[in-house]
Scaffold this motif. Structure first.
Motif, PDB file in Angstrom:
ATOM      1  N   GLU A  30      74.257 -27.461  98.036  1.00 13.19           N
ATOM      2  CA  GLU A  30      74.697 -28.240  96.960  1.00 13.19           C
ATOM      3  C   GLU A  30      75.941 -27.098  95.904  1.00 13.19           C
ATOM      4  OE1 GLU A  30      72.895 -30.201  92.708  1.00 13.19           O
ATOM      5  OE2 GLU A  30      72.245 -30.278  94.457  1.00 13.19           O
ATOM      6  N   ASP A  31      76.789 -27.228  95.263  1.00 10.67           N
ATOM      7  CA  ASP A  31      77.540 -26.230  94.428  1.00 10.67           C
ATOM      8  C   ASP A  31      77.501 -26.524  93.040  1.00 10.67           C
ATOM      9  OD1 ASP A  31      78.553 -28.828  93.302  1.00 10.67           O
ATOM     10  OD2 ASP A  31      80.571 -28.575  94.832  1.00 10.67           O
ATOM     11  N   SER A  32      77.558 -25.419  92.495  1.00  5.69           N
ATOM     12  CA  SER A  32      77.758 -25.436  91.431  1.00  5.69           C
ATOM     13  C   SER A  32      77.684 -26.601  90.236  1.00  5.69           C
ATOM     14  CB  SER A  32      78.305 -24.416  90.306  1.00  5.69           C
ATOM     15  OG  SER A  32      79.230 -24.629  90.242  1.00  5.69           O
ATOM     16  N   LEU A  33      78.378 -27.485  90.754  1.00  5.71           N
ATOM     17  CA  LEU A  33      78.923 -28.662  89.737  1.00  5.71           C
ATOM     18  C   LEU A  33      77.897 -29.826  90.278  1.00  5.71           C
ATOM     19  CD1 LEU A  33      82.615 -28.803  90.653  1.00  5.71           C
ATOM     20  CD2 LEU A  33      80.951 -28.237  88.664  1.00  5.71           C
ATOM     21  N   GLY A  34      77.375 -29.570  91.182  1.00  8.42           N
ATOM     22  CA  GLY A  34      75.799 -30.903  91.309  1.00  8.42           C
ATOM     23  C   GLY A  34      76.895 -31.818  92.949  1.00  8.42           C
ATOM     24  N   ARG A  62      87.481 -31.261  92.244  1.00  9.77           N
ATOM     25  CA  ARG A  62      85.685 -30.507  91.631  1.00  9.77           C
ATOM     26  C   ARG A  62      85.481 -30.265  92.679  1.00  9.77           C
ATOM     27  NH1 ARG A  62      82.288 -34.833  90.376  1.00  9.77           N
ATOM     28  NH2 ARG A  62      81.455 -33.055  88.802  1.00  9.77           N
ATOM     29  N   PRO A  64      84.869 -26.790  94.741  1.00 12.68           N
ATOM     30  CA  PRO A  64      85.210 -25.315  94.654  1.00 12.68           C
ATOM     31  C   PRO A  64      85.623 -24.949  95.544  1.00 12.68           C
ATOM     32  CG  PRO A  64      82.746 -25.931  94.099  1.00 12.68           C
ATOM     33  CD  PRO A  64      83.013 -27.206  94.476  1.00 12.68           C
ATOM     34  N   TRP A  67      83.674 -24.240  98.921  1.00  8.40           N
ATOM     35  CA  TRP A  67      83.210 -25.230  99.595  1.00  8.40           C
ATOM     36  C   TRP A  67      84.514 -25.994 100.242  1.00  8.40           C
ATOM     37  CZ3 TRP A  67      77.990 -26.535 101.701  1.00  8.40           C
ATOM     38  CH2 TRP A  67      77.623 -25.640 101.060  1.00  8.40           C
ATOM     39  N   ASP A  80      77.108 -19.454 101.293  1.00  5.48           N
ATOM     40  CA  ASP A  80      76.721 -18.324 100.494  1.00  5.48           C
ATOM     41  C   ASP A  80      76.137 -17.664 101.510  1.00  5.48           C
ATOM     42  OD1 ASP A  80      75.245 -20.379 102.235  1.00  5.48           O
ATOM     43  OD2 ASP A  80      73.570 -20.725 100.476  1.00  5.48           O
ATOM     44  N   PRO A  92      85.646 -19.307  87.006  1.00  2.81           N
ATOM     45  CA  PRO A  92      85.577 -20.464  87.326  1.00  2.81           C
ATOM     46  C   PRO A  92      86.508 -21.670  87.875  1.00  2.81           C
ATOM     47  CG  PRO A  92      84.506 -20.348  85.311  1.00  2.81           C
ATOM     48  CD  PRO A  92      85.362 -19.050  85.413  1.00  2.81           C
TER      49      PRO A  92
END
Length: 130
Positions: A30-34, A62, A64, A67, A80, A92
């Motif tokens: 999962e990325d930082s945006l969900g 949306r 990143p 990803w 990661d 970001p």
């Protein structure tokens, strides 16, 4: 989202058909945006299939950059595991701002009054036959 919404709308998240197709697939992360990423199965060329399920509106901007590279097989390991931590100076990623109040509007755009700076004299028009 209700059951009917998940059957008939694809723009607000995954439909029932997409959720059904993801059965048995491995959740990759999962990325930082969900957004949630999955991997499983192979295509007809033997390349692993990869998916993203957006949290919110389905907008490819949306995803990143790290990803995006994983989704398109530019890197094989998960972001990661394969990428160094972000540098202090890195900003970001932002989604596409076209069509919003934050969109770039150059001088001369109608939204900025429609007036642009006068020509500076460094342009010379071409005349046919010269």
């Amino acid at each position: 989202m209700g059951v009917l919404g998940s059957i008939f709308t694809w723009w607000n998240g995954a439909t029932i058909g997409t959720n059904w197709a993801l059965r048995g697939k491995t959740r990759a992360g999962e990325d930082s945006l969900g957004n949630v990423y999955y991997q499983g199965g192979v295509d007809m060329n033997g390349i692993p299939r990869r998916w993203v399920i957006y949290s919110g509106a389905n907008d490819a901007s949306r995803v990143p950059p790290e990803w995006f590279g994983w989704l398109h097989h530019q890197v094989e390991a998960l972001p990661d595991q394969s990428l160094p931590p972000p540098r202090r100076w890195q900003k970001p990623a932002q989604p596409n701002q076209t069509g919003t109040a934050n969109a770039f509007r150059p001088a001369g755009a109608l939204e900025k009054g429609g007036h642009r700076a006068a020509a500076t004299g460094d342009y010379e028009a071409w005349t046919p036959g010269e």
